[in-house]
Design a protein around this motif. Structure first.
Motif, PDB file in Angstrom:
ATOM      1  N   LEU A   4       0.858  -1.187   0.000  1.00  0.00           N
ATOM      2  CA  LEU A   4       0.000   0.000   0.000  1.00  0.00           C
ATOM      3  C   LEU A   4       0.887   1.228   0.000  1.00  0.00           C
ATOM      4  N   ASN A   5       0.600   2.165  -0.893  1.00  0.00           N
ATOM      5  CA  ASN A   5       1.371   3.395  -0.992  1.00  0.00           C
ATOM      6  C   ASN A   5       0.427   4.594  -0.849  1.00  0.00           C
ATOM      7  N   VAL A   6       0.826   5.553   0.006  1.00  0.00           N
ATOM      8  CA  VAL A   6       0.004   6.734   0.256  1.00  0.00           C
ATOM      9  C   VAL A   6       0.844   7.983   0.032  1.00  0.00           C
ATOM     10  N   GLN A   7       0.333   8.920  -0.760  1.00  0.00           N
ATOM     11  CA  GLN A   7       0.981  10.202  -0.966  1.00  0.00           C
ATOM     12  C   GLN A   7       0.558  11.126   0.163  1.00  0.00           C
ATOM     13  N   ALA A   8       1.413  11.234   1.204  1.00  0.00           N
ATOM     14  CA  ALA A   8       1.047  12.024   2.381  1.00  0.00           C
ATOM     15  C   ALA A   8       0.931  13.505   2.048  1.00  0.00           C
ATOM     16  N   ASN A   9       1.882  14.038   1.272  1.00  0.00           N
ATOM     17  CA  ASN A   9       1.834  15.411   0.786  1.00  0.00           C
ATOM     18  C   ASN A   9       2.693  15.486  -0.467  1.00  0.00           C
ATOM     19  N   ARG A  10       2.890  16.657  -1.009  1.00  0.00           N
ATOM     20  CA  ARG A  10       3.612  16.772  -2.284  1.00  0.00           C
ATOM     21  C   ARG A  10       5.089  16.421  -2.150  1.00  0.00           C
ATOM     22  N   PHE A  11       5.597  16.376  -0.928  1.00  0.00           N
ATOM     23  CA  PHE A  11       7.023  16.090  -0.728  1.00  0.00           C
ATOM     24  C   PHE A  11       7.296  14.690  -0.185  1.00  0.00           C
ATOM     25  N   MET A  12       6.279  13.977   0.306  1.00  0.00           N
ATOM     26  CA  MET A  12       6.533  12.704   0.970  1.00  0.00           C
ATOM     27  C   MET A  12       5.434  11.693   0.658  1.00  0.00           C
ATOM     28  N   SER A  13       5.855  10.459   0.401  1.00  0.00           N
ATOM     29  CA  SER A  13       4.930   9.338   0.280  1.00  0.00           C
ATOM     30  C   SER A  13       5.346   8.245   1.257  1.00  0.00           C
ATOM     31  N   VAL A  14       4.381   7.462   1.720  1.00  0.00           N
ATOM     32  CA  VAL A  14       4.616   6.411   2.711  1.00  0.00           C
ATOM     33  C   VAL A  14       4.075   5.100   2.143  1.00  0.00           C
ATOM     34  N   GLU A  44       7.584  -4.643   5.793  1.00  0.00           N
ATOM     35  CA  GLU A  44       8.422  -3.480   5.468  1.00  0.00           C
ATOM     36  C   GLU A  44       7.570  -2.217   5.444  1.00  0.00           C
ATOM     37  N   ILE A  45       8.126  -1.156   6.014  1.00  0.00           N
ATOM     38  CA  ILE A  45       7.497   0.160   5.919  1.00  0.00           C
ATOM     39  C   ILE A  45       8.578   1.154   5.499  1.00  0.00           C
ATOM     40  N   GLY A  46       8.183   2.188   4.783  1.00  0.00           N
ATOM     41  CA  GLY A  46       9.186   3.142   4.322  1.00  0.00           C
ATOM     42  C   GLY A  46       8.578   4.448   3.877  1.00  0.00           C
ATOM     43  N   GLN A  47       9.469   5.382   3.546  1.00  0.00           N
ATOM     44  CA  GLN A  47       9.062   6.713   3.101  1.00  0.00           C
ATOM     45  C   GLN A  47       9.934   7.142   1.923  1.00  0.00           C
ATOM     46  N   PHE A  49      11.081  10.855   0.192  1.00  0.00           N
ATOM     47  CA  PHE A  49      11.057  12.303   0.331  1.00  0.00           C
ATOM     48  C   PHE A  49      11.635  12.937  -0.935  1.00  0.00           C
ATOM     49  N   ASP A  50      10.945  13.920  -1.477  1.00  0.00           N
ATOM     50  CA  ASP A  50      11.447  14.702  -2.603  1.00  0.00           C
ATOM     51  C   ASP A  50      12.089  15.970  -2.057  1.00  0.00           C
ATOM     52  N   LEU A  51      13.390  16.155  -2.364  1.00  0.00           N
ATOM     53  CA  LEU A  51      14.164  17.262  -1.827  1.00  0.00           C
ATOM     54  C   LEU A  51      14.690  18.147  -2.947  1.00  0.00           C
ATOM     55  N   ALA A  52      15.113  19.329  -2.563  1.00  0.00           N
ATOM     56  CA  ALA A  52      15.749  20.270  -3.502  1.00  0.00           C
ATOM     57  C   ALA A  52      14.911  20.467  -4.752  1.00  0.00           C
ATOM     58  N   GLN A  53      13.618  20.708  -4.554  1.00  0.00           N
ATOM     59  CA  GLN A  53      12.688  20.972  -5.659  1.00  0.00           C
ATOM     60  C   GLN A  53      12.669  19.833  -6.664  1.00  0.00           C
ATOM     61  N   GLY A  54      12.718  18.589  -6.133  1.00  0.00           N
ATOM     62  CA  GLY A  54      12.614  17.414  -6.985  1.00  0.00           C
ATOM     63  C   GLY A  54      13.921  16.914  -7.560  1.00  0.00           C
ATOM     64  N   ARG A  55      15.016  17.621  -7.300  1.00  0.00           N
ATOM     65  CA  ARG A  55      16.307  17.174  -7.864  1.00  0.00           C
ATOM     66  C   ARG A  55      16.917  16.023  -7.076  1.00  0.00           C
ATOM     67  N   MET A  56      16.507  15.851  -5.819  1.00  0.00           N
ATOM     68  CA  MET A  56      17.040  14.793  -4.972  1.00  0.00           C
ATOM     69  C   MET A  56      15.885  14.009  -4.336  1.00  0.00           C
ATOM     70  N   THR A  57      16.089  12.708  -4.124  1.00  0.00           N
ATOM     71  CA  THR A  57      15.101  11.893  -3.429  1.00  0.00           C
ATOM     72  C   THR A  57      15.805  11.099  -2.321  1.00  0.00           C
ATOM     73  N   LEU A  58      15.142  10.979  -1.199  1.00  0.00           N
ATOM     74  CA  LEU A  58      15.632  10.200  -0.069  1.00  0.00           C
ATOM     75  C   LEU A  58      14.625   9.105   0.225  1.00  0.00           C
ATOM     76  N   ASN A  59      15.073   7.854   0.149  1.00  0.00           N
ATOM     77  CA  ASN A  59      14.225   6.707   0.439  1.00  0.00           C
ATOM     78  C   ASN A  59      14.712   6.033   1.717  1.00  0.00           C
ATOM     79  N   THR A  60      13.822   5.770   2.645  1.00  0.00           N
ATOM     80  CA  THR A  60      14.164   5.082   3.887  1.00  0.00           C
ATOM     81  C   THR A  60      13.172   3.940   4.108  1.00  0.00           C
ATOM     82  N   SER A  61      13.630   2.888   4.771  1.00  0.00           N
ATOM     83  CA  SER A  61      12.745   1.755   5.034  1.00  0.00           C
ATOM     84  C   SER A  61      13.210   0.993   6.261  1.00  0.00           C
TER      85      SER A  61
END
Length: 235
Positions: A4-14, A44-47, A49-61
């Protein structure tokens, strides 16, 4: 497997996922019995994050894995089965382009893997319960950094280290292989539809690092400096 994937806001999905596994065994135990199939499940759970106006992404789990009837290889071609092995840990990777010509990839993983209930006879003929011990060759920490810089006229250069922490050479955890860090590099050149690349692993020719072992006594050294070339045609 389900997720299951949820778009929490424009910068983060869970996201959250659950899966099961089944693997039949073709080997025989030391008394000639057919080994039981290996089964398992993973949470597994994870997030993201879209950073630097979409130029960088951070994935954690975060993950949690249970395996039953794990096959364990012993000396002289003998196999045995552990009752249960449990692994839990954390992973993170950061990737993207902080500038138009610089691309970065950084990753880190932490894994805690342990036998839950497994009795095994050691080299002295003593039967020991390996509960809480780490399966052989499973490092606790791994990390990597890879940077690619683009230059004019189709040239690119990449460089970065990779790290693996110490790991036990056997399931009894009597001895450990030391951790090590290696540096790799690459050069790319693209002209039209053809891309040329040269990759160098272990660029500083590190010699004193070990990657495997046999019966705690014979160890395998890691690869020295090696360079490979490749030509790729794009259609």
């Amino acid at each position: 497997r389900g997720a299951l994937n949820v778009q929490a806001n424009r910068f983060m999905s869970v996201y959250a996922s659950y899966g099961t596994s089944f693997r039949p065994q073709t080997s025989l135990s030391n008394d000639g019995r057919q080994l039981l199939p290996e089964t398992g499940n993973q949470y597994e759970i994870g997030q993201r994050f879209d950073l630097a106006q979409g130029r960088m992404t951070l994935n954690t789990s975060l993950f949690w894995i249970n395996k039953e009837n794990v096959t364990v290889s012993r000396a002289n071609g003998v196999f045995d089965q552990a009752g249960r092995v449990r692994a839990k840990g954390f992973e993170a990777d950061l990737r993207g382009r902080p500038t138009r010509k610089l691309q970065l990839l950084a990753s880190y993983g932490f894994t805690q893997s342990q036998f839950q209930d497994f009795e095994l006879e050691d080299g002295d003929g003593v039967t020991r319960n390996l509960r809480g011990r780490t399966p052989s060759f499973v490092p606790k920490h791994t990390a990597r950094l890879w940077a690619v810089q683009d230059f004019a006229k189709g040239w690119s250069v990449a460089v970065g280290p990779r790290y693996i922490s110490r790991a036990p050479v056997n399931n009894f955890n009597y001895y450990f292989l030391g951790g090590y860090t290696l540096w790799d590099a690459a050069v790319y050149y693209r002209r039209g539809r053809v891309e040329y690349s040269f990759n160098a692993n272990n660029v500083f020719n590190k010699e004193r690092y070990l990657v495997a072992s046999i019966n705690d006594f014979l160890v395998y050294p890691g690869r020295p400096l090696d360079v490979t070339g490749r030509v790729k045609f794009l259609f």
